[in-house]
Enzyme design. Structure first.
Site, short mmCIF file in Angstrom:
data_model
loop_
_atom_site.label_atom_id
_atom_site.label_comp_id
_atom_site.label_asym_id
_atom_site.label_seq_id
_atom_site.Cartn_x
_atom_site.Cartn_y
_atom_site.Cartn_z
N ILE A 1 65.79 52.68 63.77
CA ILE A 1 66.40 52.82 62.45
C ILE A 1 65.88 54.11 61.84
O ILE A 1 64.67 54.34 61.76
CB ILE A 1 66.04 51.62 61.54
N CYS B 1 56.12 59.29 53.53
CA CYS B 1 55.65 58.07 52.85
C CYS B 1 54.14 58.07 52.64
O CYS B 1 53.63 57.30 51.82
CB CYS B 1 56.08 56.83 53.63
#
Length: 489
Positions: free
Chosen positions: A121, A257
């Site tokens: 993903i 992140c």
């Protein structure tokens, strides 16, 4: 009667699901072929993929920025190079095929077994680098992979996957090893994650996507959110600490992140920290400007506003309707608490930082814990300090699995400026709802068979059994040596 747009949407979903099933079958068939290759052939294929990705790092970076309108091309180029050459340098001698370890004294031989078909993903923030990285570690471990790109990053994702497939095939890989959806829908991604031929999922994206991967019924590695605090302790080199924090927070406009989300410091050095922030390009907002910034960066129901992700300080200020000086590198907000009443205490994937001033290192420690609980458990924390006792105290007590010392967090957590495994999938452990706390490598994509010989000296002779039933250590060692020779052919 439905509208034309409804019909088109339905057709699109059906097409995407059909493509997902076709690519899964292709990847399944191809994986059966690469599973039979030895380490030398696998490494040759991986090296070709690495060189193709490295050679096209700049072009893919420009494509990603043009399509997604997120980040900085120069920084995405660095990510692409990191995802190829840096990752390869770490994994090139890693054994992932045949016998990977033998312990004659214990009578144990470890044999690598590929998992099968990997579903990758891909996020909109780091599309090309994530595809390069995941394709390389999947093939290194003799798996095939099917990518589901973000709808806003289809073109650049397809091109990155095409380059990886083309390079792999040119070096002797079976066709269909690396695949990518060209029509992306939520339903197609769901089909991939739930597919019977899916062996494992590598999920990088928002919390909802990662949760869906873990709920699919198939094994999954997911990347949780990172609300990374950066603690500047009184013994730190403040100029160096601020320089590293800003270099990290501005890297690709804060899309990693692991980038710092808030600075936490002690009152005794607060004035120096604030002065240094201003000197190095930090602009402080307050009052009405702070409220406007909060409203544009964080959505009413929580979560970062997609409109600000990976954008420059100038763009964010314009969206918020506030004025900032030319040359501003990061926008800084002094905060007094953590939670919904303090929107900027959450993860912000853009060059916006919170600042907390605490009485001493113990209270700073508690503030960092609050920030991690508010959306960053298991991920990362940074400490700038020369006091080894305090560094170790933070390392022992903080609920994260990457404690980064005197280094930029974005680059340190992924292994660019530190010695941890170079990776773009960072596990958050069970604290963050993840199956691993590691930086994910090819070793996370193999199963290990263990050939275990009987050790008679451990148990003694079994009653009624002839002595020939047992093996001596010398016999076990010879058997293992023969297996190693057979495996190397």
């Amino acid at each position: 009667m439905g509208s034309n747009s409804d019909t088109a949407c339905t057709d699109n979903v059906a097409l995407s699901i059909k493509e997902a099933n076709l690519l899964m079958q292709t990847a399944y068939d191809s994986q059966k072929l690469i599973a039979g290759l030895d380490q030398i052939k696998v490494d040759r294929i991986v090296e070709a993929m690495v060189e193709a990705g490295y050679k096209n790092a700049r072009r893919l970076a420009v494509m990603a920025v043009e399509e997604t309108k997120i980040g900085v091309a120069e920084d995405k180029e660095i990510k692409n190079r990191f995802a190829t050459r840096n990752v390869h340098e770490y994994i090139k001698n890693m054994r992932t095929a045949g016998i990977i370890k033998e312990e004659p004294d214990k009578g144990v031989v470890e044999i690598a077994s590929p998992m099968g078909v990997v579903v990758g993903i891909i996020p909109t923030t780091n599309p090309t680098s994530t595809i390069l990285y995941k394709a390389i570690i999947a093939v290194k471990s003799r798996n095939s992979i099917v990518f589901s790109p973000h709808p806003r990053a289809i073109k650049c994702s397809l091109e990155a996957a095409r380059l990886m497939e083309e390079a792999a095939v040119s070096a002797g890989a079976p066709k269909g090893l690396i695949n990518c959806l060209s029509v992306t829908t939520r339903e197609a991604t769901d089909e991939l994650m739930h597919h019977l031929k899916t062996s494992v999922i590598l999920a990088t994206g928002g919390s909802a996507m990662v949760k869906a991967a873990y709920s699919s019924g198939n094994p999954a590695y997911g990347v949780g959110p990172g609300n990374v605090p950066a603690f500047i302790e009184r013994s730190a080199d403040i100029t160096d600490a601020i320089e590293k924090i800003i270099s990290s927070k501005t890297f690709d406009n804060g899309t990693v992140c692991a980038s710092e989300q808030a600075i936490v410091t002690e009152a005794i050095i607060a004035e120096r920290v604030i002065d240094e922030l201003k000197k190095q390009g930090g602009y402080f907002v307050s009052g009405a400007d702070l409220a406007a910034l909060e409203n544009i960066v964080i959505q009413p129901n929580g979560g970062v506003n997609p409109k600000v992700v990976g954008q420059s300080p100038e763009t964010i200020a314009s969206l918020a309707g506030i004025t900032i000086p030319e040359g501003t590198k990061v926008i800084v907000a002094s905060l007094k608490g953590v939670g919904k009443d303090f929107p900027l205490s959450a993860e912000k994937l853009c060059p916006v930082l919170g600042l907390y001033i605490e009485k001493d290192w113990k209270e700073a420690c508690e503030r960092c814990f609050e920030l991690l609980q508010y959306g960053g458990l298991g991920h990362s924390l940074v400490i700038h300090s020369k006091n080894e006792d305090i560094i170790r105290e933070f390392a022992i007590k903080k609920p994260v699995f990457r404690i980064l010392v005197n280094t930029p967090s974005s680059q340190g957590a992924i292994g660019y400026t530190t010695g941890v495994a170079p990776a773009l999938t960072l596990g958050c452990g069970t604290l963050g709802g993840s199956i691993t706390s590691d930086n994910v490598t090819p070793l996370h994509l193999i199963n290990i068979k263990r050939l275990a010989y009987h050790l008679p000296e451990k148990t003694g002779k079994a009653a009624g059994k002839p002595s020939s039933f047992f093996y001596t250590k010398a016999e076990i060692t010879r058997a293992i040596e023969e297996l190693i020779k057979a495996g190397s052919k």
